[in-house]
Enzyme design. Structure first.
Site, short mmCIF file in Angstrom:
data_model
loop_
_atom_site.label_atom_id
_atom_site.label_comp_id
_atom_site.label_asym_id
_atom_site.label_seq_id
_atom_site.Cartn_x
_atom_site.Cartn_y
_atom_site.Cartn_z
N ASN A 128 0.94 -1.06 0.00
CA ASN A 128 0.21 0.11 -0.14
C ASN A 128 0.97 1.29 0.06
O ASN A 128 1.52 1.70 1.19
CB ASN A 128 -0.95 0.15 1.28
N CYS A 131 -0.80 5.56 1.83
CA CYS A 131 -0.71 6.35 3.07
C CYS A 131 0.09 7.47 3.39
O CYS A 131 1.31 7.58 2.64
CB CYS A 131 -0.49 5.32 4.24
N ILE A 192 -8.52 1.05 -6.95
CA ILE A 192 -7.74 2.27 -6.09
C ILE A 192 -8.10 2.00 -4.69
O ILE A 192 -8.93 1.38 -4.09
CB ILE A 192 -8.64 3.48 -6.69
#
Lengths: 299, 244
Positions: A128, A131, A192
């Protein structure tokens, strides 16, 4: 069922439906409701090198056809995930699981991925890079092609399992980020993540979410997600996992028509804990209605 | 947890903005007072968590205050309509630590789950004192209902228009064996400070899922962060980090 099978980076999935990270914990809550082995796989809660307590409350807000969240990657840290969550998961889930990893520096990403790469239960690493971070001058790793490539290279250097980079939609040109990851050696892409949003409470005149901003998900984002999956699938030659507002078998087919090899389901799990089970059960009928024989050979 | 489609049997106002709704349907997942249900309300995405006031084999009662779009929509629903619900969520109150003379402390819309609790504690033969705090006389509800159970009922209002004047902490008994509290966080903190005995406190939060999957609602405890929806909503006084 043979016709639902897809191949995701060398591992066969019994169907393309994958609960998305952050909406399925480490599987335990849902395993009490249905046999989670019916899933293609699932992506577990975003895990970081160190334990994280997450953001102050409130972390959740309603939005038209969706929700905002700013949980802030609350998780027990990779060592406890490996020592406690994965053994517990082994008793309820007998397929390769997708390990979702987050970090706050390139080194952190690499180290967390290296530790999870050694776990036999882990089939894929989903990294990921959307963030907000403190390493790259306040910019998200996923919003700068050079940083996205740097994380990809660092993770690929220390792992043997397929690496899927999870992209942020909060960018001007998502295809450029996708290409940077692919060129740096990513095996696949998923997209997404949530769209940055905000709500203000009229009574208090303050943001509803303590973090001020949060990520928008749910059906509201589906058309945006679909467009981005379409753009990315045309920009790269590696498999793409589509997600964002998927809530039905029709949505899964639509994502696959846009170029997705498999499809993650996120917020829908929170409002209907049986959402993925229903989608999987509905898929054959929807495929019949639209003349789709098999999900792995139709494009 | 169980997904249940409840049928609305009654939806009537108790005050200007507090409603009582009776639902018919499967209550087998509800095992303790203080648990909640999570309702899907037309036109809204997230479910809305509402505490269970009381239940039996045929159905349950919820009491809710109209504070936003969800509860406003709920107040407009009519008997006969269906409500998709996740039922039997959360841990609920533990009755085994009540002792001989427990006190139940509720503030405003935190009062409802204490009713089902009081009923069950009375059945066990405990001497139950119920302390209810409201802002003003027109907002008071269920005072007589608790009295009908045989509890000693004390009421306070902030403006003194009904019962004692002041906060609910002004009417607490001196030496209860245990306390059960439900209300706003300021009220819970005040009770926490006021009573030296053991206790259980029920928390409220904006929730994502209501069953422990999303980490949307948490509470810091001595054992780390707990999920209000799943590990709570009832926390033991001893596990809260409020001493500092």
């Amino acid at each position: 069922m043979e016709r639902l099978k897809v191949n995701l980076l060398g591992i066969e999935l019994s169907n393309p439906v994958i609960p998305a990270s952050g909406t399925f914990g480490y599987g335990r809550e849902f395993a009490e409701l249905y046999d989670i082995n019916i899933l293609g796989t699932f992506s577990f809660k975003g895990t970081t090198l160190h334990p994280r307590l997450g953001n102050p409350l409130p972390r959740i807000a309603e939005a038209p056809a969706g929700m905002l969240n700013a949980v802030g990657l609350q998780n027990p840290g990779v060592d406890r995930v490996i020592a406690e969550e994965l053994p517990a998961l082994a008793r309820i889930f007998h397929k390769p699981v997708m390990a979702n990893v987050s970090g706050f520096s390139v080194d952190e990403y690499a180290e967390t991925c290296r530790r999870l790469d050694a776990c036999v239960q882990v089939g894929w690493l989903e990294v990921n890079i959307s963030c907000p971070n403190v390493h790259g001058g306040g910019m998200s790793f996923g919003t700068d092609p050079a940083m996205a490539a740097a994380v990809t290279r660092a993770v690929k250097a220390v792992t043997t399992k397929p690496v899927i980079m999870k992209l942020s939609p909060n960018v001007t040109d998502i295809a450029a980020i996708a290409r940077a990851c692919a060129d740096a050696g990513a095996d696949g892409l998923s997209l997404i993540n949530t769209l940055m949003g905000m709500r203000i409470d009229l009574r208090t005149r303050r943001p509803v979410i303590a973090n001020v901003t949060g990520g928008l998900s749910g059906p509201a984002v589906f058309p945006v997600a679909l467009r981005m999956v379409y753009q990315v699938a045309r920009a790269v030659d590696i498999p793409v996992i589509g997600m964002g507002g998927v809530a039905s078998a029709e949505d899964v087919i639509e994502m696959m028509l846009a170029g997705a090899t498999a499809v993650e389901v996120g917020a829908a799990n929170l409002v209907d804990p049986f959402a993925c089970k229903k989608i999987i059960e509905d898929l054959p009928g929807v495929m019949d209605r639209y003349g789709i024989e098999r999900l792995d050979k139709w494009r | 947890m169980r997904q249940v489609i409840y049928t609305i049997v009654e939806n009537t106002p108790l005050t200007a903005n507090v409603y009582r709704m009776r639902l018919r349907g499967d209550t087998s997942a509800i095992v303790a007072p203080g648990q909640f249900i999570n309702l899907q309300i037309g036109g809204l995405y997230l479910r809305r968590p509402i505490s269970v006031c009381d239940w039996d084999g045929d159905g349950l009662t919820i009491i809710y205050k109209v504070v936003g779009k969800g509860t406003e929509a709920l107040s407009g629903m009519a008997p006969g309509e269906a409500l998709d619900s996740l039922s039997g969520l959360g841990n609920g109150y533990d009755l085994t630590c009540a002792g001989e003379s427990p006190v139940l402390i509720g503030g405003g819309v935190g009062v409802p789950p204490l009713y089902g609790l009081a009923k069950r504690l009375m059945r066990q033969g405990r001497a139950v004192t119920v302390c209810l705090g409201f802002n003003t006389a027109s907002e008071v509800f269920y005072e007589d209902a608790f009295r009908a159970l045989g509890c000693e009922v004390r009421v306070s209002t902030v403006d003194g228009s009904h019962g004692a004047k002041g906060f609910v902490t002004a009417i607490l008994p001196e030496h209860p064996t245990h306390y059960y509290a439900c209300g706003s966080e300021p009220m819970l903190r005040a009770v926490f400070k006021a009573l030296p005995c053991s206790g259980q406190l029920s928390f409220e939060a904006r929730m994502g899922c209501g069953f422990g999957a999303c980490m949307g609602c948490t509470c810091e405890t001595i054992a780390g962060y707990k999920r209000i929806c799943r590990d709570g909503p009832v926390m033991r006084k001893e596990e809260l980090i409020w001493n500092a």
